[in-house]
Design a protein around this motif. Structure first.
Motif, mmCIF file in Angstrom:
data_model
loop_
_atom_site.group_PDB
_atom_site.id
_atom_site.type_symbol
_atom_site.label_atom_id
_atom_site.label_comp_id
_atom_site.label_asym_id
_atom_site.label_seq_id
_atom_site.Cartn_x
_atom_site.Cartn_y
_atom_site.Cartn_z
ATOM 1 N N UNK A 214 0.814 -1.316 0.003
ATOM 2 C CA UNK A 214 0.024 0.042 0.005
ATOM 3 C C UNK A 214 0.881 1.208 -0.041
ATOM 4 N N UNK A 215 2.275 1.318 0.485
ATOM 5 C CA UNK A 215 2.893 2.352 0.724
ATOM 6 C C UNK A 215 3.743 2.579 -0.570
ATOM 7 N N UNK A 216 3.888 1.513 -1.581
ATOM 8 C CA UNK A 216 4.283 1.704 -2.833
ATOM 9 C C UNK A 216 3.862 2.849 -3.596
ATOM 10 N N UNK A 217 4.548 3.771 -4.118
ATOM 11 C CA UNK A 217 4.112 4.831 -4.977
ATOM 12 C C UNK A 217 3.302 4.372 -6.211
ATOM 13 N N UNK A 218 3.320 3.296 -6.735
ATOM 14 C CA UNK A 218 2.691 2.886 -7.837
ATOM 15 C C UNK A 218 1.477 1.960 -7.625
ATOM 16 N N UNK A 219 1.188 1.702 -6.273
ATOM 17 C CA UNK A 219 0.203 0.830 -5.795
ATOM 18 C C UNK A 219 -1.081 1.287 -6.304
ATOM 19 N N UNK B 272 -14.458 -3.466 2.918
ATOM 20 C CA UNK B 272 -13.872 -4.421 3.967
ATOM 21 C C UNK B 272 -12.875 -5.280 3.376
ATOM 22 N N UNK B 273 -13.002 -5.607 2.049
ATOM 23 C CA UNK B 273 -12.262 -6.628 1.520
ATOM 24 C C UNK B 273 -11.532 -6.106 0.316
ATOM 25 N N UNK B 274 -10.794 -4.966 0.299
ATOM 26 C CA UNK B 274 -9.922 -4.608 -0.626
ATOM 27 C C UNK B 274 -8.600 -5.410 -1.131
ATOM 28 N N UNK B 275 -8.256 -5.305 -2.304
ATOM 29 C CA UNK B 275 -6.992 -5.765 -2.654
ATOM 30 C C UNK B 275 -6.045 -4.666 -3.359
ATOM 31 N N UNK B 276 -4.839 -4.902 -3.247
ATOM 32 C CA UNK B 276 -3.950 -4.020 -3.624
ATOM 33 C C UNK B 276 -3.071 -4.608 -4.725
ATOM 34 N N UNK B 277 -2.699 -3.998 -5.679
ATOM 35 C CA UNK B 277 -1.886 -4.347 -6.821
ATOM 36 C C UNK B 277 -0.765 -3.026 -7.277
ATOM 37 N N UNK B 278 0.128 -3.748 -7.746
ATOM 38 C CA UNK B 278 1.129 -3.007 -8.704
ATOM 39 C C UNK B 278 1.633 -3.549 -9.916
ATOM 40 N N UNK B 279 1.534 -2.839 -10.878
ATOM 41 C CA UNK B 279 2.112 -3.252 -12.310
ATOM 42 C C UNK B 279 0.978 -3.205 -13.436
ATOM 43 N N UNK B 280 1.357 -3.652 -14.284
ATOM 44 C CA UNK B 280 0.796 -3.663 -15.916
ATOM 45 C C UNK B 280 -1.052 -3.584 -15.653
ATOM 46 N N UNK B 281 -1.383 -4.612 -15.022
ATOM 47 C CA UNK B 281 -2.705 -4.849 -15.041
ATOM 48 C C UNK B 281 -3.587 -4.677 -13.786
ATOM 49 N N UNK B 282 -2.891 -3.759 -12.817
ATOM 50 C CA UNK B 282 -3.456 -3.432 -11.306
ATOM 51 C C UNK B 282 -4.808 -2.740 -11.679
#
Length: 280
Positions: free
Chosen positions: A88-93, A100-110
């Protein structure tokens, strides 16, 4: 070799490569890296800019009488552990907006994976995109302490099992819709995951589960579609297969409409333990 280079070598040896879509759950301390950032940085370097890393970023929920105790925003903290917080703290996240059930992603298809996951979605729907993209799942350092893969919850969801919880519409959290604060009551639950280690033998019998080390951490990697196929088959045949074996597990024994036979024995056992010190 420093710890980040070792982690990268281990990941590549397990079959993870450029352009992969990878869902990770990890206990960071078990990796024993030189720097806390080594694992996340190593993952992103192995996946490359064309790959996508996914993590869980779930939030606390509250009984409806106390729902105002928390308000979810994209900047909210998570109770999914240190790795999720690092993502979550990554600048590109990028984080989904399910309260209640969020997801976090980093990258091309986030954004493709998470962009439509919000208060109108079921909890585990991003897993459908993981499957569509032929993703993989990596479990690091929590094989026993937090067993199993998130595709099991998605299989529950597809079979309608997540909507059989007695907690349906009883717990939730506030969330922001523009400048308006609204209430969200959760309609689907995955429940306890301590019984998910039962699925390990199914994966191993099919030869689809690989064991590896990530840093010092015992880890598992699996193709998401292979895992989901086996989980769906097992739960179609035996919907209770995923329940843990603990007789005093409140979630498994006392919260499911499709497991009513365990509710009265659970309360009897709890009474006997509390007032007569009987061990189970």
């Amino acid at each position: 070799m420093n710890s980040k280079e070792l982690i990268k070598e281990q990941l590549v040896k397990s079959g993870i490569g450029k352009g992969d879509t990878l869902l990770v759950r990890a206990a960071l301390r078990s990796i024993n890296a030189e720097k806390k950032s080594d694992f996340l940085e190593g993952l992103l370097e192995v996946l490359g800019p064309e790959g996508t890393l996914i993590g869980l970023s779930f939030s606390d929920s509250y009984l409806f009488l106390f729902i105002s105790k928390g308000t979810f925003t994209r900047e909210s903290t998570t109770d999914s552990g240190g790795f999720s917080k690092a993502m979550l703290s990554h600048p590109e996240s990028y984080r989904s907006m399910h309260p209640t059930n969020s997801y976090v992603a980093i990258g091309e298809n986030a954004k493709y994976i998470l962009g439509e996951h919000n208060e109108n979605s079921k909890c585990y729907t991003p897993i459908s995109k993981l499957l569509e993209l032929d993703g993989k799942m990596l479990l690091v350092g929590c094989i026993d302490s937090s067993p199993g893969f998130t595709t099991i919850h998605y299989a529950q969801e597809v079979l309608g099992l997540t909507e059989k919880s007695l907690f349906k519409n009883l717990k939730g959290i506030q969330y922001k819709d523009g400048n308006t604060i609204k209430k969200f009551l959760r309609k689907d639950y995955g429940g306890c995951s301590r019984g998910f280690n039962k699925f390990y033998s199914l994966y191993m019998n099919e030869g689809v589960l690989e064991q590896l080390k990530v840093g010092d951490a015992s880890s598992l990697i699996i193709d998401a579609n292979e895992a989901y196929r086996l989980e769906l088959e097992a739960l179609k045949a035996r919907p209770h297969y995923l329940l843990c074996d603990e007789p005093l597990c409140f979630s498994c024994r006392a919260t499911w409409k499709n497991n009513k036979k365990d509710i009265i024995p659970f309360w009897i056992n709890l009474f006997l333990k509390r007032f007569f010190k009987i061990k189970f």
